[in-house]
Design a protein around this motif. Structure first.
Motif, mmCIF file in Angstrom:
data_model
loop_
_atom_site.group_PDB
_atom_site.id
_atom_site.type_symbol
_atom_site.label_atom_id
_atom_site.label_comp_id
_atom_site.label_asym_id
_atom_site.label_seq_id
_atom_site.Cartn_x
_atom_site.Cartn_y
_atom_site.Cartn_z
ATOM 1 N N ALA A 42 -54.278 -26.656 3.952
ATOM 2 C CA ALA A 42 -53.437 -26.144 2.865
ATOM 3 C C ALA A 42 -52.698 -27.294 2.186
ATOM 4 O O ALA A 42 -52.317 -28.268 2.835
ATOM 5 C CB ALA A 42 -52.431 -25.133 3.400
ATOM 6 N N GLU A 44 -49.339 -27.981 0.723
ATOM 7 C CA GLU A 44 -47.996 -27.412 0.801
ATOM 8 C C GLU A 44 -47.131 -28.039 -0.290
ATOM 9 O O GLU A 44 -47.084 -29.258 -0.414
ATOM 10 C CB GLU A 44 -47.414 -27.663 2.187
ATOM 11 N N GLU A 117 -48.150 -22.862 -2.267
ATOM 12 C CA GLU A 117 -49.225 -23.314 -1.394
ATOM 13 C C GLU A 117 -50.568 -23.104 -2.072
ATOM 14 O O GLU A 117 -50.754 -22.155 -2.834
ATOM 15 C CB GLU A 117 -49.150 -22.512 -0.089
ATOM 16 N N ASN A 119 -54.398 -22.718 -0.661
ATOM 17 C CA ASN A 119 -55.123 -22.525 0.598
ATOM 18 C C ASN A 119 -56.576 -22.973 0.503
ATOM 19 O O ASN A 119 -57.114 -23.161 -0.576
ATOM 20 C CB ASN A 119 -55.068 -21.044 1.007
#
Length: 169
Positions: A42, A44, A117, A119
């Motif tokens: 991910a 972030e 985020e 993903n």
């Protein structure tokens, strides 16, 4: 009695004007930090934005009409923040446009920390970032970006109207 009332009114007006002056700040800057977490795959993201400027932007652009500090409708404010950030903060990973998911926010002193985020990021060799947060509100807005991939940190400063940056890893 009239003199006391007059002094009371003058002091209250002076107090309110000083409070309004102290609430403003002499510069307009946000700081966004991106870090690729290889373990969770991910990207972030956290953005630190002056909450009063963010609240003004949400109102002016029709995304939300609520108080960020004490919202009456948290779900609606959350939707407004998500829509505003999706419009003004976009990412390409390895030349592929990726969906940025808004996770939430918290207030710390005079700033709103907004968390997002991306993903399912297998690897990162380049990041293309569009960041026009608060550009519509302040012609002197500066957005600082710090991006870290596999321990390699790169940074840049975007000043309106420049709103894009590319990092190579």
């Amino acid at each position: 009695m009239n003199r006391r009332f007059f002094i009371f009114v003058v002091l209250n007006i002076l107090s309110l004007s000083l409070q309004a002056k102290w609430r403003t700040h002499p510069f307009y800057v946000s700081v966004c930090t991106l870090e690729w977490n290889a373990k969770t795959r991910a990207l972030e993201i956290s953005c630190r934005i002056f909450y009063d400027d963010l609240e003004e932007a949400l109102r002016k652009e029709g995304y939300a009409h609520d108080d960020i500090l004490q919202p009456r409708n948290k779900a609606k404010l959350h939707q407004g923040l998500a829509a505003y950030l999706q419009q003004n903060f976009r990412i390409k990973v390895d030349n592929q446009i990726r969906e940025v998911q808004f996770l939430g926010y918290q207030i710390e002193e005079d700033a709103a920390w907004c968390y997002m985020e991306v993903n399912d990021v297998e690897k990162v060799t380049s990041l293309g970032i569009l960041n026009s947060i608060l550009y519509q509100q302040h012609t002197g807005q500066t957005n600082i970006i710090h991006a870290t991939v596999l321990g390699k940190r790169q940074s840049t400063k975007l000043q309106a109207p420049k709103n894009t940056a590319v990092f190579q890893y």
